[in-house]
Design a protein around this motif. Structure first.
Motif, PDB file in Angstrom:
ATOM      1  N   LEU A 300       0.881  -1.295   0.013  1.00 48.42           N
ATOM      2  CA  LEU A 300      -0.076   0.027  -0.034  1.00 48.42           C
ATOM      3  C   LEU A 300       0.889   1.138   0.133  1.00 48.42           C
ATOM      4  O   LEU A 300       0.400   2.312  -0.765  1.00 48.42           O
ATOM      5  N   LYS A 301       1.869   1.244   0.826  1.00 49.46           N
ATOM      6  CA  LYS A 301       2.884   2.342   0.694  1.00 49.46           C
ATOM      7  C   LYS A 301       3.612   2.755  -0.516  1.00 49.46           C
ATOM      8  O   LYS A 301       3.696   3.703  -0.929  1.00 49.46           O
ATOM      9  N   MET A 302       4.041   1.463  -0.996  1.00 47.05           N
ATOM     10  CA  MET A 302       4.566   1.432  -2.405  1.00 47.05           C
ATOM     11  C   MET A 302       3.770   2.086  -3.544  1.00 47.05           C
ATOM     12  O   MET A 302       3.874   2.920  -4.295  1.00 47.05           O
ATOM     13  N   ALA A 303       2.561   1.769  -3.482  1.00 44.14           N
ATOM     14  CA  ALA A 303       1.462   1.890  -4.500  1.00 44.14           C
ATOM     15  C   ALA A 303       1.346   3.731  -4.340  1.00 44.14           C
ATOM     16  O   ALA A 303       0.978   4.392  -5.255  1.00 44.14           O
ATOM     17  N   ASP A 304       1.091   4.092  -3.044  1.00 37.07           N
ATOM     18  CA  ASP A 304       0.914   5.588  -2.655  1.00 37.07           C
ATOM     19  C   ASP A 304       2.204   6.503  -3.099  1.00 37.07           C
ATOM     20  O   ASP A 304       2.106   7.326  -3.822  1.00 37.07           O
ATOM     21  N   ASP A 305       3.488   6.026  -2.880  1.00 37.15           N
ATOM     22  CA  ASP A 305       4.697   6.667  -3.227  1.00 37.15           C
ATOM     23  C   ASP A 305       4.682   6.475  -4.847  1.00 37.15           C
ATOM     24  O   ASP A 305       5.110   7.582  -5.259  1.00 37.15           O
ATOM     25  N   TYR A 306       4.122   5.603  -5.599  1.00 35.14           N
ATOM     26  CA  TYR A 306       4.399   5.401  -6.875  1.00 35.14           C
ATOM     27  C   TYR A 306       3.020   6.235  -7.531  1.00 35.14           C
ATOM     28  O   TYR A 306       2.995   6.616  -8.910  1.00 35.14           O
ATOM     29  N   GLY A 307       1.907   6.283  -6.726  1.00 38.14           N
ATOM     30  CA  GLY A 307       0.788   6.689  -7.498  1.00 38.14           C
ATOM     31  C   GLY A 307       0.256   5.873  -8.458  1.00 38.14           C
ATOM     32  O   GLY A 307      -0.474   6.382  -9.279  1.00 38.14           O
ATOM     33  N   VAL A 308       0.468   4.550  -8.104  1.00 33.85           N
ATOM     34  CA  VAL A 308      -0.487   3.534  -9.005  1.00 33.85           C
ATOM     35  C   VAL A 308      -1.263   2.682  -8.296  1.00 33.85           C
ATOM     36  O   VAL A 308      -1.351   2.906  -6.967  1.00 33.85           O
ATOM     37  N   ASP A 309      -2.323   2.072  -8.956  1.00 34.96           N
ATOM     38  CA  ASP A 309      -3.231   1.088  -8.227  1.00 34.96           C
ATOM     39  C   ASP A 309      -3.202  -0.251  -8.641  1.00 34.96           C
ATOM     40  O   ASP A 309      -3.971  -1.278  -8.542  1.00 34.96           O
ATOM     41  N   GLU A 310      -1.807  -0.794  -9.176  1.00 34.97           N
ATOM     42  CA  GLU A 310      -1.443  -2.120  -9.668  1.00 34.97           C
ATOM     43  C   GLU A 310      -0.014  -2.298  -9.127  1.00 34.97           C
ATOM     44  O   GLU A 310       1.006  -1.710  -9.828  1.00 34.97           O
ATOM     45  N   ILE A 311      -0.021  -3.518  -8.651  1.00 40.52           N
ATOM     46  CA  ILE A 311       1.523  -4.133  -8.485  1.00 40.52           C
ATOM     47  C   ILE A 311       1.384  -5.380  -9.219  1.00 40.52           C
ATOM     48  O   ILE A 311       0.800  -5.992  -9.301  1.00 40.52           O
ATOM     49  N   VAL A 312       2.651  -5.575  -9.622  1.00 39.87           N
ATOM     50  CA  VAL A 312       3.069  -6.776 -10.360  1.00 39.87           C
ATOM     51  C   VAL A 312       3.934  -7.398  -9.787  1.00 39.87           C
ATOM     52  O   VAL A 312       5.128  -6.988  -9.389  1.00 39.87           O
ATOM     53  N   ALA A 313       3.701  -8.701  -9.208  1.00 41.71           N
ATOM     54  CA  ALA A 313       4.493  -9.652  -8.204  1.00 41.71           C
ATOM     55  C   ALA A 313       5.261 -10.459  -8.902  1.00 41.71           C
ATOM     56  O   ALA A 313       4.554 -11.616  -9.451  1.00 41.71           O
ATOM     57  N   ALA A 314       6.548 -10.646  -8.868  1.00 39.82           N
ATOM     58  CA  ALA A 314       7.712 -11.548  -9.221  1.00 39.82           C
ATOM     59  C   ALA A 314       7.991 -12.651  -8.197  1.00 39.82           C
ATOM     60  O   ALA A 314       8.664 -11.694  -7.253  1.00 39.82           O
ATOM     61  N   THR A 315       7.740 -13.927  -8.311  1.00 42.18           N
ATOM     62  CA  THR A 315       7.920 -14.571  -6.961  1.00 42.18           C
ATOM     63  C   THR A 315       8.688 -15.807  -7.340  1.00 42.18           C
ATOM     64  O   THR A 315       8.127 -16.780  -8.356  1.00 42.18           O
ATOM     65  N   ILE A 316       9.944 -16.051  -6.885  1.00 43.77           N
ATOM     66  CA  ILE A 316      10.890 -17.138  -7.328  1.00 43.77           C
ATOM     67  C   ILE A 316      11.260 -17.739  -6.073  1.00 43.77           C
ATOM     68  O   ILE A 316      11.757 -16.937  -5.167  1.00 43.77           O
ATOM     69  N   THR A 317      10.719 -18.824  -5.769  1.00 49.12           N
ATOM     70  CA  THR A 317      11.125 -19.611  -4.612  1.00 49.12           C
ATOM     71  C   THR A 317      11.778 -21.210  -4.733  1.00 49.12           C
ATOM     72  O   THR A 317      11.780 -21.526  -6.001  1.00 49.12           O
ATOM     73  N   GLU A 318      12.336 -21.669  -3.693  1.00 48.59           N
ATOM     74  CA  GLU A 318      13.070 -23.185  -3.923  1.00 48.59           C
ATOM     75  C   GLU A 318      11.851 -24.169  -4.203  1.00 48.59           C
ATOM     76  O   GLU A 318      12.386 -24.881  -4.707  1.00 48.59           O
TER      77      GLU A 318
END
Length: 340
Positions: A300-318
């Motif tokens: 939510l803070k990142m979205a506010d800092d950027y002024g965006v309403d969409e987050i694109v999540a990249a997840t790489i796990t073992e």
């Protein structure tokens, strides 16, 4: 900071796990796309990489076609096609065909980076001189092919991209700097900032994009998203473990060891030098990791800092179950609406 819902999307870099192979990695992408479709994610993007033993996605357009056949609602696209690697006409025709087969569901995200080393990029497209002005010309040409331009004095007078259709894929410019953001603003494209590549200057780049945005036939108002490495887990212990493995992985990239796939057992007792730890802490700016409430507040803070309403999540796990669980928790904390 408003407590609000966000659109959540997936960036899949088709990672190949240690002891696994490309076939299994692509099967995992299919299952993850189906899960994201059911959970209510907005879009599912796949990336372009070359000359790598740990990533399977060399041809986004081919993988998108497969994913479209096994999903129903989620938008599918490239995150991105590295345009200098390719013939612009071929990119236009690939994505026109995808749009014709899946009307209203296709995104064409493009970038300027090689998606690998320069030698491989040159072999992919021997005419690639790695000049920014050439990329700009490719963007103009791509638009011309996608809109059936017949501008006098250009190649578009005689050459048309097929199939001829009435719609255009949604156009996105991918950037980790302000330069491509300015091009996106000038052309009237949407912009996705790759915070997971370069975590400095992104909010300002997006603000500048919005300020300089010129409406186009593709987009009337500016639209932007931000991409981040993301690890959401049920417990703090698991979140710390996922982050620690990514810490080591990113440091290995910086050392030129691109084909390492570290395990938790291998990294948990590793003793970083002072210089290495400084790089680890710097790279943590590219990552959001934590329990659901921690992740929610940081996004939510990142979205506010950027002024965006969409987050694109990249997840790489073992482990595959950790990757899928991270996306399930994201859907829960942002109350995404499930789909049949």
């Amino acid at each position: 900071m408003a407590d609000r819902k966000l659109k959540i999307s997936v960036l899949d870099q088709t990672p190949i796990r240690k002891g696994s192979n490309a076939v299994e990695a692509l099967e995992e992408s299919i299952k993850l796309a189906q899960l994201a479709d059911r959970l209510g994610f907005t879009r599912y993007w796949v990336s372009e990489h070359h000359n790598s033993r740990t990533l399977a996605g060399a041809a986004p357009e081919v993988l998108i076609s497969r994913l479209a056949a096994v999903t129903k609602h989620i938008r599918l696209g490239s995150g991105g096609v590295m345009l200098p690697n390719h013939s612009t006409l071929k990119v236009a025709e690939n994505f026109r065909l995808l749009e014709a087969l899946n009307p209203g569901r296709i995104d064409l995200g493009i970038g300027r980076a090689p998606g690998g080393d320069r030698l491989t990029s040159h072999i992919l497209n021997p005419s690639n001189n790695f000049e920014p002005r050439d990329f700009v010309q490719q963007v103009h040409d791509l638009e011309g092919y996608l809109t059936d331009s017949s501008e006098t004095g250009t190649v578009h007078e005689k050459v048309k991209a097929i199939p001829r259709i009435d719609t255009v894929p949604e156009l996105w410019m991918l950037t980790s700097s302000g330069e491509s953001g300015l091009l996106a603003a000038r052309q009237g494209w949407a912009l996705s900032f790759a915070h997971f590549i370069y975590p400095i200057g992104g909010p300002q780049a997006v603000r500048t994009y919005r300020e300089k945005f010129k409406p186009s036939q593709f987009l009337k108002e500016p639209a932007a998203s931000v991409g981040i490495f993301l690890f959401c887990a049920d417990t703090q212990e698991k979140a710390d473990e996922l982050q620690a493995v990514m810490d080591y992985r990113l440091l290995s990239f910086e050392k030129g060891r691109y084909d390492e796939t570290p395990s938790w057992e291998e990294v948990r007792d590793y003793e970083y030098s002072d210089q290495e730890w400084q790089r680890v802490m710097a790279n943590r700016g590219r990552i959001v990791a934590g329990t659901p409430e921690q992740v929610k507040q940081r996004l939510l803070k990142m979205a506010d800092d950027y002024g965006v309403d969409e987050i694109v999540a990249a997840t790489i796990t073992e482990k595959i179950e950790d990757r899928f669980r991270s996306y399930e928790l994201l859907a829960e904390i942002f109350q995404l609406e499930p789909r049949n």
